[in-house]
Design an enzyme around this catalytic site. Structure first.
Site, PDB file in Angstrom:
ATOM      1  N   GLU A   9      14.810 -15.271   0.368  1.00 51.99           N
ATOM      2  CA  GLU A   9      15.219 -16.342   1.298  1.00 51.99           C
ATOM      3  C   GLU A   9      14.168 -17.447   1.350  1.00 51.99           C
ATOM      4  OE1 GLU A   9      15.650 -14.633   5.195  1.00 51.99           O
ATOM      5  OE2 GLU A   9      17.069 -13.120   4.462  1.00 51.99           O
ATOM      6  N   ASP A  49       0.825  -1.203   0.000  1.00 53.12           N
ATOM      7  CA  ASP A  49       0.000   0.000   0.000  1.00 53.12           C
ATOM      8  C   ASP A  49       0.869   1.267   0.000  1.00 53.12           C
ATOM      9  OD1 ASP A  49      -2.830   0.966   0.446  1.00 53.12           O
ATOM     10  OD2 ASP A  49      -1.912   1.880   2.208  1.00 53.12           O
TER      11      ASP A  49
HETATM   12  C1  GLC Z   1      -4.214   3.013  -0.564  1.00 55.57           C
HETATM   13  C2  GLC Z   1      -5.452   2.158  -0.442  1.00 55.57           C
HETATM   14  C3  GLC Z   1      -6.588   3.023  -0.029  1.00 55.57           C
HETATM   15  C4  GLC Z   1      -6.270   3.640   1.309  1.00 55.57           C
HETATM   16  C5  GLC Z   1      -4.950   4.398   1.255  1.00 55.57           C
HETATM   17  C6  GLC Z   1      -4.446   4.707   2.631  1.00 55.57           C
HETATM   18  O1  GLC Z   1      -4.281   3.915  -1.592  1.00 55.57           O
HETATM   19  O2  GLC Z   1      -5.685   1.470  -1.639  1.00 55.57           O
HETATM   20  O3  GLC Z   1      -7.800   2.322   0.039  1.00 55.57           O
HETATM   21  O4  GLC Z   1      -7.284   4.509   1.705  1.00 55.57           O
HETATM   22  O5  GLC Z   1      -3.944   3.634   0.644  1.00 55.57           O
HETATM   23  O6  GLC Z   1      -4.000   3.530   3.240  1.00 55.57           O
END
Ligand code: GLC
Length: 585
Positions: A300, A237
């Site tokens: 690993e 993310d």
């Molecule tokens: C990413 C996720 C989104 C979230 C953001 C903050 O873009 O896909 O849904 O709100 O990160 O974590």
């Protein structure tokens, strides 16, 4: 819910898994043939996929129960959005414990059962890792709040003194992606107003300080925790945001924000703005060291485990940095997602993608929908500009015609699934689900809605629980009528059981596409452009399949060749507008 019937499908899946394992070695499959180079990966949004306990929120046992349907669909892997312990202020992207399951979704034992069932069906499992920020409920952040300025605990996050005579102004002018300031001021132990902490997203999502080795070590442990449990990879993310420029300089974006950091969703090619330099919080060189370190860690482990970057970065040549040979394996192709339904724009983004990714030896990826964007069955028929992240709702100008939207979505998906590389499918697109545009305001949960005082609708419209059975309560999402976002009555007609085996249904179209894609090895192929079909048409050959997508309105004559698949009805040998066909070349 009725019990799934796992018979010959299971067997076929198991054979597939065994085959992969047999060719895999401790360091992975021979370079160039790894599963992720061609995989079709299905995104499960756990809150909205299947609810086993009937509380209106999807869960891990619900996923386990419905896995056979994904095996029938023919996907290679699933990616699960977060199911970790979380107060759910950003639908689970606010993690309070990286190594446990939120009770709303089940337990670690439920995760193991789900993963085991997926693997038995030949489906790999990718989990979401949220390293840019934690929840403000995380014990690390709570400890930081309780500790003094300058302490070790505060050094794990980005705490700064404010500007102004009394520190009453935020440390810089950065804005949150969800709207409003990217800084919140805390109250110190003595009750006085104190330092500020950075949150690129909601105020309940404090950013980590990735220049701190302690943070790096904690996340190595998190990676190991899930790798030891057997996951096949991580979707990372905000993979472009973890490192901030030294000194946290002021920055004013050239375009009004709302996007996850990339350009805007545009309706005309060429409008998307390429920032000359990334913002001081996106795409900083230092992030790449983190991924090199993680790559060594993944290497690993036996098998081909992967890292997939969510990096909203322009242009594609810059995105390719995330997938250099010693970094991640895949990066989402948001440039493709943001391309309008226009043949010249599609040809150019396909070329750019293949060039950019192949220049670093990575497969191109393709994606049209996810939990952050307007579903493509609606987006592709919008008639006015709509910025990514803003969502659509009753007051949106240029709302889509659902019939046009679905026709284009089916055509666009069939073009995407014909392309070499790896494709992502977002749950429900195989049913042709549109964005829900008329959610009651009282039901909305996206922090974007609250942080902009309702000015942006946000992302709830693409997150509505999906329909499985037309006649069941909550359309088979769960055993009760409960659903955390209300489902539209029209969705009965789109339920999976209605589409199952139905001629011309979107579900059957996706199944056919995934089967043909595998049989004709399209994922491993290459794009040869075909000329002579006019400006409004995307025509290509991939191996022994000819693909013709008519993005215009005028019908186009088809060349010779058996029709393998058509996204809509054909008129003899004439291809109507907004329709894609696959022919045996
Ligand atoms: C990413 C996720 C989104 C979230 C953001 C903050 O873009 O896909 O849904 O709100 O990160 O974590």
């Amino acid at each position: 819910m009725t019990s799934p019937d796992i018979d010959t499908q299971t067997l076929a899946g198991t054979e597939r898994a065994t085959e992969a394992d047999a060719t895999g070695t401790a360091t992975g499959t021979a370079a160039g043939t790894e599963w992720w180079r061609t995989a079709v990966i299905y995104q499960i949004y756990p809150r909205s996929f299947a609810d086993a306990d009937g509380d209106g929120m999807g869960d891990l046992p619900g996923i386990t129960h419905r896995l056979p349907a994904l095996r029938e669909l023919g996907v290679d892997a699933i990616w699960l959005s977060p199911f970790y312990t979380s107060p759910q202020r950003d639908a689970g992207y606010d993690v309070a414990d990286y190594c446990d399951v939120d009770p709303r979704f089940g337990t670690l034992a439920d995760f193991d059962l789900m993963q085991g069932a997926a693997h038995d069906l030949g489906i790999r499992v990718i989990v979401d890792l949220v390293p840019n920020h934690s929840s403000s409920d995380h014990r690390w952040f709570q400890a930081a709040l309780a500790a003094a300025p300058g302490s070790e605990e505060r050094g794990r996050y980005v705490f700064r003194d404010g500007r102004g005579d009394n520190g009453e102004l935020p440390p810089n002018n950065w804005e949150s992606v969800f709207g409003g300031l990217a800084w919140t001021r805390v109250t110190e132990a003595d009750g006085a107003p104190g330092q500020w902490y950075l949150h690129l997203f909601d105020s309940t999502q404090p950013d980590f300080d990735w220049s701190n080795p302690w943070v790096r070590e904690q996340f190595r442990d998190v990676l190991r925790f899930w790798l030891d449990r057997g996951v096949d990879g991580f979707r990372v993310d905000v993979a472009h945001g973890m490192v901030k420029a030294d000194g946290l300089p002021d920055y004013t974006p050239a375009v009004e924000g709302g996007s996850m950091g990339g350009g805007s969703a545009t309706l005309e090619p060429g409008i998307s703005v390429e920032p000359p330099e990334p913002a001081p919080y996106w795409a900083q060189e230092g992030v790449h060291d983190i991924y090199r370190d993680w790559r060594l860690l993944l290497d690993e482990y036996p098998g081909d485990r992967i890292l997939a970057a969510e990096a909203w970065v322009d242009p594609l040549a810059r995105v390719a940095k995330w997938v250099r040979p010693d970094e991640m394996h895949q990066a989402f192709n948001f440039a493709y997602l943001e391309t309008p339904w226009s043949a010249p724009a599609l040809r150019s983004v396909i070329d750019d993608s293949l060039d950019a990714f192949s220049s670093v030896g990575a497969p191109s990826t393709w994606v049209l929908s996810n939990h952050d964007v307007v579903r493509h069955a609606s987006r592709l028929a919008l008639t006015a500009e709509n910025l990514q992240g803003h969502g659509i709702g009753p007051k949106t100008v240029g709302l889509p015609d659902p019939v046009v939207g679905l026709r284009r979505a089916r055509a666009a998906s069939m073009l995407m699934l014909s392309l070499p590389g790896s494709s992502y499918i977002y749950q429900g697109e195989e049913l042709g689900l549109p964005e829900v545009v008329d959610l009651p305001d009282s039901a909305r949960q996206d922090p974007t809605w609250f942080r902009t005082n309702g000015e942006r609708y946000g992302r709830d419209g693409c997150r509505v629980p999906i329909p499985w059975e037309a006649a069941a309560p909550s359309y088979g999402f769960g055993p009760t009528t409960a659903s955390w976002l209300p489902q539209p009555a029209e969705w009965a007609a789109l339920a999976r059981d209605v589409q199952e085996g139905a001629d011309g249904s979107t579900l059957e179209l996706y199944k056919l596409a995934l089967r043909l894609r595998r049989e004709h090895a399209l994922g491993l192929g290459a794009v040869d452009w075909l000329d002579g079909f006019g400006d409004e048409v995307v025509a290509l050959r991939n191996g022994d399949v000819t693909v013709i997508a008519n993005a215009g309105a005028a019908p186009v004559d088809l060349p010779d060749g058996d029709v393998l698949l058509a996204s809509g009805p054909l008129d003899g040998r004439s291809l109507p507008g907004d329709t894609t066909v696959w022919l045996r070349a």
